[in-house]
Design an enzyme around this catalytic site. Structure first.
Site, short mmCIF file in Angstrom:
data_model
loop_
_atom_site.label_atom_id
_atom_site.label_comp_id
_atom_site.label_asym_id
_atom_site.label_seq_id
_atom_site.Cartn_x
_atom_site.Cartn_y
_atom_site.Cartn_z
N HIS A 160 0.76 -1.14 0.10
CA HIS A 160 0.00 0.10 0.03
C HIS A 160 0.90 1.25 0.00
O HIS A 160 2.02 1.04 0.07
CB HIS A 160 -0.92 -0.05 1.22
CG HIS A 160 -2.18 -0.85 0.95
ND1 HIS A 160 -3.22 -0.63 0.36
CD2 HIS A 160 -2.31 -1.91 1.56
CE1 HIS A 160 -4.04 -1.73 0.18
NE2 HIS A 160 -3.58 -2.53 0.99
N LYS A 609 -13.68 5.04 6.49
CA LYS A 609 -13.80 6.45 5.74
C LYS A 609 -15.22 7.00 5.49
O LYS A 609 -15.42 8.08 5.60
CB LYS A 609 -12.80 6.39 4.75
CG LYS A 609 -12.73 7.75 3.93
CD LYS A 609 -11.64 7.49 3.08
CE LYS A 609 -11.96 6.87 1.82
NZ LYS A 609 -12.92 7.76 0.93
#
Length: 960
Positions: A160, A609
């Site tokens: 990532h 999120k």
């Protein structure tokens, strides 16, 4: 993760340990700090060393006393630093973070060994503890063995944008860890002095080694980084773990069959997975070539391991037929060996192993290896499958056991055979992943260019499903080699064709899964089936008369179609989508071919999120319960794939507690979970720590799957009350979080200025863009850098925001319960409900790392003072509210009161973590002032920012 920060997160161990158990840890940290100081003086001079110490002491004063004068002194100190001094100071504090991690890992190993030597009771998280618990609950050994036969536990490594480790640094740190461990062994004064000098040298090597990459990280770099963890940990520790588990089962459940050796060995139920090279969602750098490269490098890595082990085994098995007999099957293998030397005519095992080596070398070349260290004696046919290799090792083992050589099996042969079963010739299963909107665009073009449907993407969902089902009954391809297609369509089809080639070349376990990001409809799943049919991965078969379809799959070639439900709305729709999906006739036949098993992936990052910490966790919990209900009704086994990140805001936290907190019926021996960012290094860069982390997954899966669920049945009414309350709290938390993040004017500007998100996005951290689209919208930002940025500025907002508002609103509402009764209910939930207890435990850990004083310095980076003050004030108020209410529930104001070792560990880090934050703020100021003037920032400033990111991530340990 929390478990990596202290010798133990278990209150049981804390009670049974001696009072001064932390003394060796403090001694190691002092030693490494002193040696780092020596290196700093030697390399950079006394002046830089003095600056480092002054900054550290001033930062400590600023924290302890909230001293404004200390803050002003810090600002003055940092502004006076030259660019070279700044980088030296940042490197010093960053390396101390890394060295402290090494010391804590070593202490964890030390305490584990001390417990074993003392004969202490098995600790939670160990297989021994799990088996004892199961035995006490009346679960039989036969049940455990049968369960493990069909289980699958798979940690999946992912890369990532927050990945910051370099292999060179990992190698140096591993050597430091080895030298530190040596000091626990009996030694002379000279040996101790020599060890100290070697440590000094390794730390000097670290100082002179570039910590960062100065070129953009590629997918190939990420593949190599992941492979280093296989070499360090998985190749040896995973087979060894199987041996440990078999031994523990034999101890806990002794049977005559086990004593006579007739119980079948464990099947390879723990297998490694990877996304690196196959996950192209939002990463334009992943394509058919990266998939091919990933498998070629994985295969080369495992075959190199096999070649080394077979070579070593040949040196060890010097057994002569002049001394003992051998089995006929072994004699036959020896006769086929290319080794014709008279010197080994009476050493059939060596001749067999020379033949196996030759076959492995031929296999390695056939699968793409170009540099085999030792040439084989002569030519031999390559292995078609890894099972052939395993079978020849089995012949050696059988012959040894039958001819008084059983003692020769354990040292190396059994581990090698086990490795061959676990890793095959592919090492780790590579998952494919792509976004659903890409599949829709590709099929829209294919349908249009083949004159089947001009506007597939504009059809209703019902019409899409009808068209896709019709086409899945039609074996003719949509694709034509005589038509030109867009680059996207060409690339996507080539990737799927490559997947088919890889499966044929490296075995069916090399690629087994196709994950669909942003799954929102049933057609999203059918589209991937359609694309597989287009590329030969899913084949339609006609009845004998050719008039209708008999079946839609070739089970040896198909990839399991796996939905990924990520956002809050997607999680709420998950069960209904899967119910519709499994009811479709072609899908039902496909699932039968899959062994009546279907995997579903749940996204912790995007749901957080999207909806915040409390709502994300609760919606995931509810989605799992509904999925269990739907799958049970359909008679299909559910395998959940948990897309957990490192930080708590992305599903992180101790894996053991997380698995045990899953709703009943959601594990059942089938679990996959991602390991991401710095968590990979934290968990697996030390072999012993890595083995225990793998053991923890097994232990938790055993307990979560096999422990009788009597308590829930007796207290269903109480659980229902808990769940009803959580529904209301979740809705309130959702509103509070959404109001701040998505509805507050200017919040996006605040986030981009008050965190290092922009600097993270532009530096060489990971091969993947930080955002899926070229916008500043929070919706388009990848969840990983979102959470990572909040960690860097020490707010860690995704791990707690909204909890305080939700509870405070509920507490003041007028209903039948008083405020005191409500608090009492919350305390009961905390004590009796694993889900809620784990939720609060993780939030407690996050709040212990949150620091509003440090965060305020990042907030000062926001140029709009009114915006800065209004948003930071809201965050600070919510933080105070959350902290106070958490204390009311847990009964203590002190953070991590139930885990004092972790609490001390985190506090001890602040002395070198805080200065890194202050330095990062100063460097960001310099960088942004230059870019605002339209100039290019000096590389040293960029390098300093990147170094500070590395050091803060290392200090926090669970930010990826």
């Amino acid at each position: 993760m929390a478990k990596q920060l202290t010798p133990s997160a278990s209150p049981v161990r804390a009670k049974s340990s001696v009072p001064n158990k932390d003394a060796p840890l403090k001694e190691d940290i002092r030693l490494l700090g002193r040696l780092l100081g020596d290196v700093l003086r030697d390399q950079e001079g006394d002046a830089v060393f003095d600056v480092v110490e002054t900054i550290r002491q001033t930062a400590v004063r600023f924290r302890r006393e909230s001293d404004q004068q200390a803050g002003a002194e810090l600002d003055k100190l940092l502004k006076k630093l030259t660019r070279d001094q700044t980088n030296s100071v940042v490197r010093a504090f960053s390396y101390f973070s890394h060295l402290a991690n090494i010391a804590e890992d070593q202490h964890h190993n030390r305490r584990r060994r001390a417990d074993l030597l003392a004969g202490s009771a098995a600790q939670p998280g160990s297989v021994a503890y799990a088996l004892t618990k199961l035995d006490d609950a009346g679960v039989s050994g036969a049940t455990v063995r049968h369960f493990l036969k069909d289980a699958l536990i798979s940690p999946v490594l992912t890369a990532h944008p927050t990945e910051v480790q370099r292999k060179s640094i990992l190698d140096a740190e591993r050597e430091i860890a080895r030298l530190l461990a040596e000091r626990d062994q009996p030694h002379t004064q000279k040996e101790l002095r020599d060890n100290t000098e070697l440590l000094r040298g390794r730390i000097a090597t670290l100082w002179q080694t570039r910590m960062l990459r100065y070129t953009k990280l590629t997918v190939a770099d990420e593949i190599e980084n992941a492979l280093s963890y296989h070499r360090i940990t998985f190749l040896r520790e995973l087979p060894a773990l199987y041996d440990d588990i078999e031994s523990e089962i034999a101890i806990q459940f002794p049977t005559r069959a086990r004593q006579t050796g007739s119980v079948a060995p464990l099947s390879p139920f723990v297998q490694m997975g990877s996304w690196i090279g196959g996950d192209r969602d939002g990463n334009p750098n992943v394509n058919a070539g990266t998939m091919q490269h990933a498998l070629q490098r994985q295969s080369t890595t495992i075959l190199d391991f096999y070649l080394d082990e077979v070579h070593a085994l040949g040196a060890e098995l010097s057994v002569s037929t002049l001394m003992v007999s051998v089995n006929p099957e072994l004699e036959a293998l020896a006769a086929d060996s290319p080794d014709l030397s008279d010197h080994r005519s009476d050493e059939p095992y060596r001749r067999v192993l020379i033949g196996i080596y030759a076959r492995l070398a031929a296999t390695a070349r056939d699968l793409g290896a170009t540099n085999i260290l030792r040439n084989e004696v002569g030519p031999a046919a390559h292995y078609v499958t890894a099972a052939e290799f395993t079978q020849e090792l089995q012949i050696i083992e059988d012959s040894l056991i039958a001819n008084h050589g059983g003692a020769l099996v354990k040292p190396r042969l059994s581990t090698l055979k086990r490795a061959s079963q676990i890793f095959g010739f592919h090492l780790a299963s590579l998952d494919m992943r792509q976004s659903s909107d890409v599949h829709e665009r590709v099929l829209t073009e294919l349908f249009s260019r083949s004159n089947v449907e001009p506007n597939y993407n504009k059809l209703s969902e019902d019409k899409k499903i009808a068209l896709l089902l019709t086409e899945l009954r039609n074996p003719r391809p949509l694709f034509s080699q005589y038509v030109d297609y867009s680059d996207e369509t060409t690339s996507e089809l080539s990737i799927l064709r490559m997947a088919r080639e890889i499966r044929q070349r490296y075995g069916s376990r090399a690629i087994r899964n196709y994950i669909i990001s942003h799954t929102e409809t049933v057609s999203d799943l059918l589209e991937v089936m359609m694309l597989q049919q287009e590329t030969g991965l899913l084949r339609a078969q006609l009845d004998d008369d050719g008039s209708k379809v008999k079946a839609v799959t070739n089970s040896e070639l198909e990839l399991m179609v796996i939905p990924l439900f990520e956002t809050i709305p997607d999680l709420r729709a998950a069960a209904e989508i899967m119910q519709q999906w499994m009811a479709l006739p072609p899908v039902a036949r496909l699932i039968v071919e899959q062994g009546r098993l279907q995997e579903v992936m749940l996204g912790y990052s995007d749901s957080n999120k999207d909806g915040g910490f409390l709502t994300s966790n609760w919606e995931l919990y509810k989605a799992e319960i509904e999925l269990v209900r739907v799958f049970n009704t359909a008679g299909v086994k559910l395998r959940l794939f948990h897309g957990r990140g490192g930080t708590v805001g992305r599903g992180g936290g101790p894996s053991y507690e997380a698995i045990l907190a899953q709703p009943p019926g959601t594990v059942n021996g089938q679990i996959r979970l991602t390991e991401q960012g710095e968590i990979i290094a934290s968990k697996f860069s030390n072999p012993e720590i890595g083995r225990r982390n793998l053991e923890t997954l097994v232990a938790a899966t055993l307990e979560a799957s096999l422990m009788p669920n009597t308590a829930i049945g007796k207290e269903a009414k109480k659980l229902s009350e808990f769940e009803q309350l959580m529904d209301g709290l979740s809705e309130r938390a959702y509103q509070a979080y959404r109001n701040l993040v998505y509805e507050t004017p200017g919040f996006t500007d605040y986030f981009f200025e008050a965190t290092p998100i922009a600097e993270i996005a532009e530096l060489n951290i990971g091969s993947r863009p930080a955002s899926r689209k070229s916008t500043r919208r929070i919706e388009d930002l990848r969840a990983i850098p979102w959470g990572f940025s909040w960690g860097q500025c020490r707010l860690l907002l995704p791990g707690w925001y909204g909890f305080g508002s939700a509870l405070s609103e509920w507490l003041i509402e007028s209903d039948t319960k008083t405020k005191a009764q409500k608090i009492s209910l919350l305390r009961t939930m905390y004590k009796e409900w694993p889900f809620f207890a784990t939720l609060l435990s993780n939030m407690d850990m996050v709040l212990s790392k949150t620091d509003l004083a440090v965060a305020s310095r990042y907030a000062a980076l926001v140029t709009d003072r009114k915006l800065r003050n209004s948003i930071f004030k809201r965050i600070a108020q919510e933080h105070e509210l959350t902290s106070n209410l958490l204390s009311s529930i847990t009964g203590t104001k002190e953070r991590l009161a139930n885990n004092p070792l972790l609490g001390r560990s985190i506090k001890n880090r602040f002395a070198y973590l805080d200065p890194l934050n202050h330095l990062q703020v100063e460097l960001i100021k310099r960088h942004r002032s230059v870019t605002a003037a339209g100039k290019t920032t000096e590389e040293r400033v960029k390098r300093g920012i990147h170094l500070s990111i590395n050091g803060i991530a290392a200090g926090l340990r669970n930010t990826g």
